[in-house]
Design a protein around this motif. Structure first.
Motif, short mmCIF file in Angstrom:
data_model
loop_
_atom_site.label_atom_id
_atom_site.label_comp_id
_atom_site.label_asym_id
_atom_site.label_seq_id
_atom_site.Cartn_x
_atom_site.Cartn_y
_atom_site.Cartn_z
N THR A 59 0.85 -1.19 0.00
CA THR A 59 0.00 0.00 0.00
C THR A 59 0.89 1.24 0.00
OG1 THR A 59 -1.71 -1.15 1.24
CG2 THR A 59 -1.79 1.25 1.23
N MET A 60 0.69 2.10 -0.98
CA MET A 60 1.48 3.33 -1.07
C MET A 60 0.91 4.36 -0.11
SD MET A 60 3.79 2.59 -3.26
CE MET A 60 4.44 4.20 -3.70
N THR A 61 1.78 5.01 0.64
CA THR A 61 1.34 6.07 1.54
C THR A 61 1.54 7.43 0.87
OG1 THR A 61 3.52 6.17 2.57
CG2 THR A 61 1.88 4.72 3.59
N THR A 62 0.69 8.37 1.25
CA THR A 62 0.78 9.72 0.70
C THR A 62 1.46 10.63 1.71
OG1 THR A 62 -1.27 9.39 -0.54
CG2 THR A 62 -0.53 11.67 -0.21
N PRO A 63 2.57 11.25 1.37
CA PRO A 63 3.26 12.14 2.33
C PRO A 63 2.35 13.28 2.78
CG PRO A 63 4.67 11.64 0.46
CD PRO A 63 3.31 11.13 0.10
N ASN A 64 2.50 13.67 4.02
CA ASN A 64 1.73 14.78 4.57
C ASN A 64 2.51 16.07 4.31
OD1 ASN A 64 0.38 16.69 6.10
ND2 ASN A 64 -0.11 15.26 7.75
N THR A 65 2.35 16.61 3.13
CA THR A 65 3.08 17.82 2.76
C THR A 65 2.58 19.05 3.51
OG1 THR A 65 1.58 18.12 0.88
CG2 THR A 65 3.63 16.95 0.47
N ALA A 66 1.31 19.03 3.96
CA ALA A 66 0.77 20.17 4.69
C ALA A 66 1.49 20.34 6.03
CB ALA A 66 -0.73 20.00 4.91
N LEU A 67 1.63 19.24 6.77
CA LEU A 67 2.31 19.32 8.07
C LEU A 67 3.77 19.71 7.87
CD1 LEU A 67 2.28 18.87 11.13
CD2 LEU A 67 2.89 16.48 10.70
N ARG A 68 4.40 19.12 6.89
CA ARG A 68 5.81 19.44 6.64
C ARG A 68 5.98 20.93 6.32
NH1 ARG A 68 8.05 15.78 2.18
NH2 ARG A 68 7.64 14.25 3.81
N ALA A 69 5.06 21.49 5.51
CA ALA A 69 5.16 22.90 5.14
C ALA A 69 4.95 23.81 6.35
CB ALA A 69 4.12 23.22 4.05
N VAL A 70 4.00 23.45 7.22
CA VAL A 70 3.76 24.26 8.42
C VAL A 70 4.98 24.23 9.33
CG1 VAL A 70 2.41 24.42 10.55
CG2 VAL A 70 1.26 24.06 8.36
N SER A 92 5.72 11.45 6.53
CA SER A 92 5.83 10.48 5.44
C SER A 92 4.48 9.89 5.06
CB SER A 92 6.78 9.35 5.84
OG SER A 92 6.18 8.53 6.85
N GLY A 93 3.47 10.07 5.94
CA GLY A 93 2.16 9.48 5.70
C GLY A 93 2.01 8.11 6.30
N ALA A 94 3.07 7.59 6.98
CA ALA A 94 2.98 6.26 7.60
C ALA A 94 1.92 6.25 8.69
CB ALA A 94 4.33 5.86 8.18
N ILE A 95 1.73 7.39 9.37
CA ILE A 95 0.63 7.55 10.33
C ILE A 95 -0.25 8.67 9.82
CG2 ILE A 95 -0.02 8.21 12.68
CD1 ILE A 95 2.59 7.02 13.66
N ALA A 96 -1.46 8.32 9.45
CA ALA A 96 -2.38 9.31 8.88
C ALA A 96 -3.38 9.81 9.90
CB ALA A 96 -3.13 8.70 7.69
N ALA A 97 -3.47 9.15 11.06
CA ALA A 97 -4.46 9.53 12.07
C ALA A 97 -3.82 9.46 13.46
CB ALA A 97 -5.69 8.62 11.99
N PRO A 98 -3.10 10.51 13.87
CA PRO A 98 -2.51 10.52 15.22
C PRO A 98 -3.58 10.45 16.29
CG PRO A 98 -1.59 12.26 13.84
CD PRO A 98 -2.76 11.70 13.10
N ARG A 99 -3.20 9.96 17.45
CA ARG A 99 -4.13 9.90 18.57
C ARG A 99 -4.49 11.31 19.04
NH1 ARG A 99 -2.21 8.18 22.90
NH2 ARG A 99 -4.13 7.32 23.75
N PRO A 100 -5.65 11.46 19.68
CA PRO A 100 -6.10 12.79 20.11
C PRO A 100 -5.11 13.55 20.96
CG PRO A 100 -7.91 11.24 20.24
CD PRO A 100 -6.69 10.43 19.89
N VAL A 101 -4.34 12.84 21.81
CA VAL A 101 -3.37 13.54 22.65
C VAL A 101 -2.37 14.30 21.79
CG1 VAL A 101 -1.82 11.55 22.84
CG2 VAL A 101 -1.80 13.30 24.62
N TYR A 102 -2.01 13.74 20.63
CA TYR A 102 -1.08 14.40 19.73
C TYR A 102 -1.78 15.46 18.88
CZ TYR A 102 2.28 10.84 21.05
OH TYR A 102 3.14 10.02 21.77
#
Length: 256
Positions: free
Chosen positions: A3-14, A52-62
């Motif tokens: 499964t290909m993951t999509t990088p989180n470019t938004a977080l990286r840019a912020v 990297s997109g390996a985690i797309a849904a962090p836990r609420p604490v994060y």
């Protein structure tokens, strides 16, 4: 089957826009968690997995720490808002769980009469006045800002296209009194040539909960201490990307 993951470019840019390394960002997340009484185990590796997109849904604490550190809603950080059922499930053990301490929960904001939906979250119009000694006149600064709330802490960040300068406020709520600090980074091509100003602010919330009025104090160009009026006027209780895109423009003068 891979499964290909999509990088989180938004977080990286912020993060890059905040001029923070992944290590710096992780330390800021840890500090935000400790201040909120909600410790987390953020580290460089975890930030890398988010980006990297390996985690797309962090836990609420994060997610809460991310909002506090960046001053932006999670939807603008490349993550989707979690439904209530998933929030509960993630608290019981998600894929970025690293410590039992991470199960501490931030209390929800208490309802306040007149406040939009029991909190102050949403888009507000920030307006302040200041006197320019170099030009001998008074001026007004206006920004559309997004306000996020975690317990009694408010983070306020200007939308980038609503003014040539950027504005950040970090505030604490005590009943109808709101106190904190402000920072404004002026435009490189403007009159103040990229100067960075900061100071303190105190606001009183009107009974409607839709306007905060008070005063700022800060240093001027000649290193003297100045003050002036400041107000926040409620616009919209949504922080969705569509809403923020709509307000990401120069403010128009509002009646009254």
């Amino acid at each position: 089957m891979m499964t290909m993951t999509t990088p989180n470019t938004a977080l990286r840019a912020v993060r890059a826009g905040m001029r923070m390394s992944q290590d710096d960002f992780a330390r800021a997340l840890q500090a935000a968690g400790h201040r909120a009484g909600e410790p987390n185990d953020a580290n460089k590796r975890l930030v890398q997995r988010w980006e990297s997109g390996a985690i797309a849904a962090p836990r609420p604490v994060y997610l809460r720490a991310l909002e506090v550190v960046t001053g932006l809603p999670i939807e603008l950080l490349g993550f989707a808002a979690l439904p209530g059922a998933q929030v509960k499930a993630d608290r019981e053990g998600g894929h970025d769980l690293t410590s039992s301490m991470s199960d501490l929960a931030t209390p929800e904001p208490a309802a306040r009469p007149g406040a939009p939906h029991g909190s102050y979250v949403g888009v507000w119009l920030s307006r302040y006045q200041y006197y320019s000694s170099g030009r001998g006149e008074s001026y007004a600064g206006q920004h559309y800002v997004v306000l996020l709330q975690h317990s009694d802490r408010l983070t306020v960040r200007s939308l980038p296209n609503s003014a040539s300068s950027s504005l950040a406020l970090d505030l604490t709520v005590d009943g109808s009194v709101i106190t904190g600090t402000w920072i404004e980074q002026t435009a490189e091509e403007g009159y103040y040539r990229g100067a960075r100003y900061h100071g303190a602010i105190q606001l009183l919330v009107e009974p409607t909960g839709r306007r905060m009025t008070g005063k700022w104090v800060g240093f001027g160009k000649a290193m003297d201490i100045n003050t002036g009026p400041w107000e926040l006027v409620f616009q919209d209780n949504s922080t969705s990307k569509a809403t923020l895109d709509r307000y990401n423009t120069l403010p128009q003068d509002l009646p009254g």
